[in-house]
Design a protein around this motif. Structure first.
Motif, PDB file in Angstrom:
ATOM      1  N   ALA A 340       0.854  -1.188   0.000  1.00 36.26           N
ATOM      2  CA  ALA A 340       0.000   0.000   0.000  1.00 36.26           C
ATOM      3  C   ALA A 340       0.889   1.237   0.000  1.00 36.26           C
ATOM      4  O   ALA A 340       1.737   1.415   0.866  1.00 36.26           O
ATOM      5  CB  ALA A 340      -0.923  -0.004   1.214  1.00 36.26           C
ATOM      6  N   GLN A 341       0.695   2.089  -0.980  1.00 36.78           N
ATOM      7  CA  GLN A 341       1.565   3.248  -1.199  1.00 36.78           C
ATOM      8  C   GLN A 341       1.141   4.437  -0.340  1.00 36.78           C
ATOM      9  O   GLN A 341      -0.018   4.813  -0.293  1.00 36.78           O
ATOM     10  CB  GLN A 341       1.500   3.627  -2.682  1.00 36.78           C
ATOM     11  N   GLU A 342       2.112   5.019   0.348  1.00 35.01           N
ATOM     12  CA  GLU A 342       1.906   6.286   1.042  1.00 35.01           C
ATOM     13  C   GLU A 342       2.781   7.333   0.358  1.00 35.01           C
ATOM     14  O   GLU A 342       3.990   7.137   0.178  1.00 35.01           O
ATOM     15  CB  GLU A 342       2.275   6.190   2.517  1.00 35.01           C
ATOM     16  N   VAL A 343       2.182   8.448  -0.008  1.00 36.53           N
ATOM     17  CA  VAL A 343       2.900   9.485  -0.744  1.00 36.53           C
ATOM     18  C   VAL A 343       3.859  10.216   0.194  1.00 36.53           C
ATOM     19  O   VAL A 343       3.452  10.737   1.235  1.00 36.53           O
ATOM     20  CB  VAL A 343       1.924  10.487  -1.375  1.00 36.53           C
ATOM     21  N   ILE A 344       5.129  10.234  -0.165  1.00 34.99           N
ATOM     22  CA  ILE A 344       6.108  11.068   0.533  1.00 34.99           C
ATOM     23  C   ILE A 344       6.351  12.322  -0.298  1.00 34.99           C
ATOM     24  O   ILE A 344       6.052  13.433   0.130  1.00 34.99           O
ATOM     25  CB  ILE A 344       7.423  10.306   0.777  1.00 34.99           C
ATOM     26  N   VAL A 345       6.895  12.151  -1.489  1.00 34.50           N
ATOM     27  CA  VAL A 345       7.088  13.264  -2.422  1.00 34.50           C
ATOM     28  C   VAL A 345       5.952  13.221  -3.433  1.00 34.50           C
ATOM     29  O   VAL A 345       5.852  12.272  -4.220  1.00 34.50           O
ATOM     30  CB  VAL A 345       8.447  13.163  -3.127  1.00 34.50           C
ATOM     31  N   PRO A 346       5.061  14.201  -3.435  1.00 34.43           N
ATOM     32  CA  PRO A 346       3.928  14.182  -4.368  1.00 34.43           C
ATOM     33  C   PRO A 346       4.390  14.337  -5.816  1.00 34.43           C
ATOM     34  O   PRO A 346       5.445  14.930  -6.086  1.00 34.43           O
ATOM     35  CB  PRO A 346       3.083  15.393  -3.932  1.00 34.43           C
ATOM     36  N   PRO A 347       3.617  13.828  -6.768  1.00 39.51           N
ATOM     37  CA  PRO A 347       3.985  13.970  -8.183  1.00 39.51           C
ATOM     38  C   PRO A 347       4.142  15.423  -8.611  1.00 39.51           C
ATOM     39  O   PRO A 347       4.923  15.729  -9.511  1.00 39.51           O
ATOM     40  CB  PRO A 347       2.821  13.303  -8.922  1.00 39.51           C
TER      41      PRO A 347
END
Length: 368
Positions: A340-347
């Motif tokens: 499950a992905q947690e955003v650290i650096v947003p796109p």
């Protein structure tokens, strides 16, 4: 250098140092609570003396160091002309010498580069690793070791992560950041003190933890490290390392143009993500394992840990364009593990006026 810890009950060592003393999960809890310290055999110490040391390091690195006060800690990056990370170091100055704590694999290269850049300046870098070791833990735990420089300034680097230093910038905007409240420091101690710690631990008078436990706490805090998250293409922006290691308003240094251009006008090509791994397969992926969306490889795992609260977790670098809601799988032996992905650096990190704050949905937050 770490042979003394072989006598600690349950100790398991390799060429990097003390891995654990029987139960890395329990060791994590003790480290976080301040009831244990960790001998960091995978660190090295470089000492830089001379009157020009701070202004010299300031001119070479991403960090503003000219006015660094004795006892104050920070960190720096050495970049190539294209802004890629070449070296990294934690920094503390005692008023006479600047002490750099580096990953063991980076120490020789960093020292060689510093030696080439001396010119006629009054600076004298040297490898001090034969004389000094590094011990990690909470600030109170390592300061209790009572080790100071000859001028009585404690040689303790207090990790500024995940705070945003003067001149820094935060890309991760989750609330709360998983590193909030993290208490981590590293003391530079004489080898004789390291021997004393090993002796006390072998007699059961002092609790120690291994590198596996220390690294699990780092991964859970989304804290990048040179030996794991950095490859030949890594930019500070991709790792959210502008927070603590880059001063965006300081004078010229190698790679500054790329740092400014990506931050103000573009987007980093990759982004660091945190992964909550499915533990049902009872297998963890290795560092370097492929991260996929469907069958397409979109990134690579950089760090993996079994955390005492979050369970199996990882950090990975993925393409910037990877959808934030994508189902990711990670290669692990003969199976694929869901993450499950947690955003650290947003796109959208980089050329953006503002990024909305996100609520963190980790297992730890769910339990709370």
């Amino acid at each position: 250098m770490m042979s003394g810890f072989a006598l600690v009950p349950g100790a398991v060592l390799d060429e990097t140092g003390l891995l654990h003393v029987g139960n890395p999960v329990v060791e994590q809890r003790r480290l976080a609570a301040g009831s244990a310290v960790a001998p960091l055999g995978d660190r090295r110490v470089i000492a830089v003396s001379g009157e020009d040391r701070l202004s010299w390091l300031d001119s070479l690195s991403s960090q503003a160091l000219t006015h660094l006060a004795p006892g104050e800690g920070t960190e720096l990056l050495i970049l190539d002309p294209q802004g890629h990370i070449e070296h990294a170091a934690s920094v503390v100055d005692d008023g006479e010498t600047t002490w750099l704590i580096t990953d063991a694999a980076d120490a020789e290269g960093l020292l060689a580069w510093l030696m080439r850049m001396r010119f006629r300046l009054r600076v004298a870098p040297r490898d001090a690793s034969e004389e000094f070791a590094v011990i990690g833990g909470t600030r109170a735990a390592v300061e209790a070791l009572g080790v100071a420089a000859p001028n009585e300034v404690p040689l303790v680097w207090r990790d500024p992560w995940p705070g945003v230093a003067t001149g820094g910038w935060a890309y991760a905007v989750v609330d709360p950041h998983p590193g909030t409240g993290r208490d981590w420091a590293e003391a530079i101690v004489p080898r004789a003190e390291e021997d004393r710690i090993a002796d006390a631990a072998s007699r059961g008078e002092l609790a120690v933890a291994g590198l596996i436990a220390a690294d699990a706490l780092r991964v859970a805090a989304w804290r990048p490290r040179w030996s794991t998250e950095v490859d030949e293409r890594a930019l500070p922006h991709e790792l959210d390392w502008l927070r603590t290691a880059v001063h965006l308003e300081k004078g010229c240094y190698r790679g500054q143009e790329t740092v400014a251009k990506v931050h103000n006008l573009g987007h980093p090509p990759r982004r660091l993500v945190a992964l909550d791994l499915d533990g049902s397969e009872s297998v963890l992926p290795a560092r370097g394992a492929a991260v996929r969306v469907g069958d397409d490889v979109v990134g690579v795992v950089t760090s993996v840990a079994q955390h005492h609260e979050d369970g199996p977790i990882a950090l990975a670098l993925v393409r910037r364009t990877t959808p934030t809601d994508a189902t990711l799988t990670i290669d692990a032996d003969e199976v694929r593990v869901a993450g499950a992905q947690e955003v650290i650096v947003p796109p959208e990190a980089g050329a953006t006026a503002s990024i909305p704050r996100l609520t963190r949905l980790s297992r730890r937050a769910q339990v709370q």
